[in-house]
Design a protein around this motif. Structure first.
Motif, PDB file in Angstrom:
ATOM      1  N   ARG A 184       6.514 -10.990  21.579  1.00 36.51           N
ATOM      2  CA  ARG A 184       5.299 -11.461  22.245  1.00 36.51           C
ATOM      3  C   ARG A 184       5.028 -10.730  23.566  1.00 36.51           C
ATOM      4  O   ARG A 184       3.909 -10.264  23.805  1.00 36.51           O
ATOM      5  CB  ARG A 184       5.403 -12.976  22.514  1.00 36.51           C
ATOM      6  CG  ARG A 184       5.250 -13.842  21.295  1.00 36.51           C
ATOM      7  CD  ARG A 184       5.140 -15.312  21.702  1.00 36.51           C
ATOM      8  NE  ARG A 184       5.122 -16.202  20.563  1.00 36.51           N
ATOM      9  CZ  ARG A 184       4.024 -16.503  19.862  1.00 36.51           C
ATOM     10  NH1 ARG A 184       2.863 -15.965  20.219  1.00 36.51           N
ATOM     11  NH2 ARG A 184       4.086 -17.324  18.847  1.00 36.51           N
ATOM     12  N   PHE A 185       6.045 -10.661  24.423  1.00 42.47           N
ATOM     13  CA  PHE A 185       5.826 -10.080  25.738  1.00 42.47           C
ATOM     14  C   PHE A 185       5.450  -8.593  25.672  1.00 42.47           C
ATOM     15  O   PHE A 185       4.463  -8.171  26.298  1.00 42.47           O
ATOM     16  CB  PHE A 185       7.068 -10.292  26.608  1.00 42.47           C
ATOM     17  CG  PHE A 185       6.897  -9.831  28.016  1.00 42.47           C
ATOM     18  CD1 PHE A 185       5.993 -10.463  28.864  1.00 42.47           C
ATOM     19  CD2 PHE A 185       7.624  -8.760  28.508  1.00 42.47           C
ATOM     20  CE1 PHE A 185       5.822 -10.041  30.174  1.00 42.47           C
ATOM     21  CE2 PHE A 185       7.461  -8.322  29.816  1.00 42.47           C
ATOM     22  CZ  PHE A 185       6.558  -8.966  30.646  1.00 42.47           C
ATOM     23  N   PRO A 186       6.198  -7.763  24.893  1.00 43.99           N
ATOM     24  CA  PRO A 186       5.774  -6.343  24.818  1.00 43.99           C
ATOM     25  C   PRO A 186       4.381  -6.160  24.247  1.00 43.99           C
ATOM     26  O   PRO A 186       3.631  -5.298  24.701  1.00 43.99           O
ATOM     27  CB  PRO A 186       6.840  -5.719  23.915  1.00 43.99           C
ATOM     28  CG  PRO A 186       8.023  -6.608  24.025  1.00 43.99           C
ATOM     29  CD  PRO A 186       7.466  -7.985  24.187  1.00 43.99           C
ATOM     30  N   SER A 187       4.023  -6.981  23.238  1.00 45.88           N
ATOM     31  CA  SER A 187       2.699  -6.811  22.635  1.00 45.88           C
ATOM     32  C   SER A 187       1.590  -7.279  23.571  1.00 45.88           C
ATOM     33  O   SER A 187       0.429  -6.849  23.438  1.00 45.88           O
ATOM     34  CB  SER A 187       2.619  -7.576  21.313  1.00 45.88           C
ATOM     35  OG  SER A 187       2.677  -8.971  21.546  1.00 45.88           O
ATOM     36  N   ALA A 188       1.941  -8.156  24.541  1.00 48.90           N
ATOM     37  CA  ALA A 188       0.920  -8.643  25.482  1.00 48.90           C
ATOM     38  C   ALA A 188       0.696  -7.692  26.655  1.00 48.90           C
ATOM     39  O   ALA A 188      -0.334  -7.778  27.335  1.00 48.90           O
ATOM     40  CB  ALA A 188       1.326 -10.025  26.019  1.00 48.90           C
ATOM     41  N   LEU A 189       1.633  -6.793  26.895  1.00 52.41           N
ATOM     42  CA  LEU A 189       1.549  -5.937  28.082  1.00 52.41           C
ATOM     43  C   LEU A 189       0.297  -5.045  28.139  1.00 52.41           C
ATOM     44  O   LEU A 189      -0.321  -4.925  29.204  1.00 52.41           O
ATOM     45  CB  LEU A 189       2.811  -5.078  28.193  1.00 52.41           C
ATOM     46  CG  LEU A 189       4.031  -5.784  28.779  1.00 52.41           C
ATOM     47  CD1 LEU A 189       5.238  -4.850  28.768  1.00 52.41           C
ATOM     48  CD2 LEU A 189       3.750  -6.250  30.203  1.00 52.41           C
ATOM     49  N   PRO A 190      -0.095  -4.379  27.033  1.00 52.88           N
ATOM     50  CA  PRO A 190      -1.298  -3.523  27.140  1.00 52.88           C
ATOM     51  C   PRO A 190      -2.534  -4.281  27.610  1.00 52.88           C
ATOM     52  O   PRO A 190      -3.248  -3.817  28.500  1.00 52.88           O
ATOM     53  CB  PRO A 190      -1.464  -2.983  25.712  1.00 52.88           C
ATOM     54  CG  PRO A 190      -0.081  -2.998  25.148  1.00 52.88           C
ATOM     55  CD  PRO A 190       0.561  -4.232  25.705  1.00 52.88           C
ATOM     56  N   GLN A 191      -2.799  -5.459  27.017  1.00 49.47           N
ATOM     57  CA  GLN A 191      -3.972  -6.222  27.442  1.00 49.47           C
ATOM     58  C   GLN A 191      -3.790  -6.776  28.857  1.00 49.47           C
ATOM     59  O   GLN A 191      -4.749  -6.870  29.624  1.00 49.47           O
ATOM     60  CB  GLN A 191      -4.240  -7.369  26.463  1.00 49.47           C
ATOM     61  CG  GLN A 191      -5.021  -6.915  25.238  1.00 49.47           C
ATOM     62  CD  GLN A 191      -5.532  -8.076  24.430  1.00 49.47           C
ATOM     63  OE1 GLN A 191      -4.860  -8.494  23.505  1.00 49.47           O
ATOM     64  NE2 GLN A 191      -6.692  -8.590  24.757  1.00 49.47           N
ATOM     65  N   THR A 192      -2.567  -7.131  29.203  1.00 48.47           N
ATOM     66  CA  THR A 192      -2.313  -7.627  30.556  1.00 48.47           C
ATOM     67  C   THR A 192      -2.629  -6.556  31.597  1.00 48.47           C
ATOM     68  O   THR A 192      -3.226  -6.847  32.641  1.00 48.47           O
ATOM     69  CB  THR A 192      -0.845  -8.066  30.693  1.00 48.47           C
ATOM     70  OG1 THR A 192      -0.567  -9.076  29.725  1.00 48.47           O
ATOM     71  CG2 THR A 192      -0.573  -8.621  32.080  1.00 48.47           C
ATOM     72  N   PHE A 193      -2.265  -5.319  31.303  1.00 51.10           N
ATOM     73  CA  PHE A 193      -2.543  -4.235  32.246  1.00 51.10           C
ATOM     74  C   PHE A 193      -4.041  -3.972  32.380  1.00 51.10           C
ATOM     75  O   PHE A 193      -4.498  -3.530  33.440  1.00 51.10           O
ATOM     76  CB  PHE A 193      -1.805  -2.962  31.828  1.00 51.10           C
ATOM     77  CG  PHE A 193      -0.492  -2.806  32.525  1.00 51.10           C
ATOM     78  CD1 PHE A 193      -0.433  -2.294  33.818  1.00 51.10           C
ATOM     79  CD2 PHE A 193       0.682  -3.198  31.915  1.00 51.10           C
ATOM     80  CE1 PHE A 193       0.769  -2.164  34.481  1.00 51.10           C
ATOM     81  CE2 PHE A 193       1.904  -3.079  32.573  1.00 51.10           C
ATOM     82  CZ  PHE A 193       1.948  -2.560  33.860  1.00 51.10           C
TER      83      PHE A 193
END
Length: 269
Positions: A184-193
């Protein structure tokens, strides 16, 4: 064939490097061209400095007031980074709540949308009236401006995780913490950035709005003073420094994104 492959690889890498260098030089060349055109038009048309100073006049002001402007630059930069960091500290936990709890999503989302829809320029004088002319009202204003894109992008990233990966992880007996940490966390990073980069540019705007409403230091304060004394070159010099600050912070974040999320396609190249 095996001896030719490294040559081909080196050639391809060189081509990509030249392509990236060309892409990077294009906006610089455009900017230089616009500045030269600006200087030429001001001189040819005889525009008064009070109306529109020439770039050389702005550069002279930057050199003459370098010490004073550096102090104001650091004041605005400090407020911007502090407010931005506080927005991340508050926004990321809210995003987790929204992503993992339907009740929290239904409760917090309308409040965030309502807070975002309120004009921050109208709030700034009220914050100054309540909290004085110190750094606190500026930081709160930056938080109010930045928190919405951070929460929305981070929550969207957490909720957009591919369910097939999650089911596959569960079938391999992974714990919920392992699923979060590895999937979950790695896949959320692009949108978070994406949200972090939007918020970064807004943070500088928030700091300036706060300084417009009440301050005794900072580049926004200098713009107000320069406007009151008809010192247009000083106002343009301050605006130039604010733009440089915003661009530097944005591309610093882009570099951090490349380092932490190398698998994502980076915006802002």
């Amino acid at each position: 064939m095996s001896e030719r492959t490294p040559v081909l690889t080196t050639g391809a890498a060189g081509g990509r490097a030249r392509e990236r260098l060309g892409a990077g030089m294009a906006p610089v060349a455009l900017l230089v061209g616009l500045i030269l055109l600006w200087e030429l038009l001001v001189r040819v048309l005889g525009v008064r400095e009070f109306t529109l100073p020439a770039p050389t006049s702005i550069a002279a002001t930057l050199l003459e007031d370098a010490e004073s402007l550096t102090g104001h630059f650091l004041t605005t930069l400090g407020q911007t980074l502090l407010g931005y960091a506080a927005a991340i500290v508050l926004g990321v936990p809210l995003a987790f709540l929204i992503a993992y709890s339907r009740i929290a999503e239904r409760t917090l989302y309308p409040l965030l949308v309502t807070a975002q829809s309120v004009p921050k320029v109208a709030i700034a004088p009220i914050l100054v009236m309540w909290l004085g002319f110190g750094i606190l009202p500026k930081v709160i204003l930056i938080i109010l401006i930045c928190i919405f894109p951070i929460v929305v992008s981070c929550a969207a990233g957490l909720k957009s995780t591919d369910e097939e990966f999650i089911e596959l992880s569960r079938s391999l007996k992974a714990s919920e913490w392992q699923i979060f940490r590895k999937v979950r966390f790695p896949s959320a990073l692009p949108q978070t950035f994406v949200g972090l980069k939007v918020a970064m540019t807004l943070a500088v705007i928030g700091a300036v709005v706060g300084e417009f409403s009440g301050a005794d230091a900072g580049l926004g304060f200098v713009v107000i003073i320069a406007g009151g004394t008809a010192n247009t070159s000083l106002a343009f010099a301050s605006i130039l420094l604010l733009s440089a600050m915003s661009v530097a912070l944005f591309y610093g974040l882009v570099a951090l994104e490349r380092l932490l999320v190398p698998w994502a396609s980076t915006t802002g190249d």
